[in-house]
Design an enzyme around this catalytic site. Sequence first.
Site, short mmCIF file in Angstrom:
data_model
loop_
_atom_site.label_atom_id
_atom_site.label_comp_id
_atom_site.label_asym_id
_atom_site.label_seq_id
_atom_site.Cartn_x
_atom_site.Cartn_y
_atom_site.Cartn_z
N HIS A 79 14.87 3.04 -30.53
CA HIS A 79 16.24 3.40 -30.17
C HIS A 79 16.31 4.08 -28.81
O HIS A 79 17.23 3.84 -28.02
CB HIS A 79 16.83 4.33 -31.25
CG HIS A 79 17.32 3.60 -32.45
ND1 HIS A 79 18.42 2.75 -32.42
CD2 HIS A 79 16.87 3.58 -33.74
CE1 HIS A 79 18.62 2.25 -33.63
NE2 HIS A 79 17.70 2.73 -34.45
N ARG A 131 7.31 -21.09 -36.64
CA ARG A 131 8.11 -21.40 -35.44
C ARG A 131 7.23 -21.46 -34.19
O ARG A 131 7.44 -22.31 -33.32
CB ARG A 131 9.22 -20.37 -35.27
CG ARG A 131 10.31 -20.50 -36.32
CD ARG A 131 11.51 -19.63 -36.01
NE ARG A 131 12.53 -19.78 -37.04
CZ ARG A 131 13.40 -20.78 -37.10
NH1 ARG A 131 13.36 -21.73 -36.18
NH2 ARG A 131 14.30 -20.84 -38.07
#
Length: 249
Positions: free
Chosen positions: A117, A227
């Site tokens: 953050h 992926r």
Amino acid sequence: MGPFTIPNSRYNLYITKKLEPRSPLYYKIISTPFQILFITMLVSTPMLLWFSWLITKPARKLQRAAETVLKGEFKEDPNLELGPKEFVKTGITFNQMVHSINQMISSNQRLLSDISHELRSPLTRLKMANALAKRKTGNSSELQRIEVESERLENMINDLLHLSKLKLESHQNKGVVDLFELYGDILNDAKYESKNMNKLLTFNQMPKVLLKVNIPLIQSALENVIRNAIKYANKNINILFLKKETSLI
């Protein structure tokens, strides 16, 4: 006792005590020591087994709790604090250890989340400064490069925040799920995507096993691997699931 002479008589006096007749079984037992030993063992063995089960019961509870922790489930067990005094102390210490591990894991993950953050603030200022520079001087290859790298950094921070959130609950939120139910949809979606990219993705029949895992976390991990495989493979992607004893490969 006797004999006692009776005056003026030709008879003698004997004094006896009446004895209760002994059972033939009694004489048979005392005459054979091995039978005494066998009967003693027959009577005492169930009691000894019961006492041993009673004594080792707290130890078995402690063993089960330790095996649970070994599987990654850090849960306190109130039953460990019941029973003999010595085992109660051990159970309390064990629960305190599990509680400390939980706090340590949670603290580490919260720290990682807080750092992620905090990284957002300078990144936001960097993107704003880049946008202002574009307005003043126009677009350039250098500013375009800064924008691309900023986007990459933001994606990395988002992934880090997501991973931190999953790990924060990984040792608590676990569910039992079948292997195909866990990975089936992901593999089918990946197969469809690879087909659109002119690539072939195949996977073998999954073994029938039940897993106790953090479902979102393990699904996310496999999806990322698949992926990347689709992205960097030339044409064929082959996925194998193998079960070896207690391991899944």
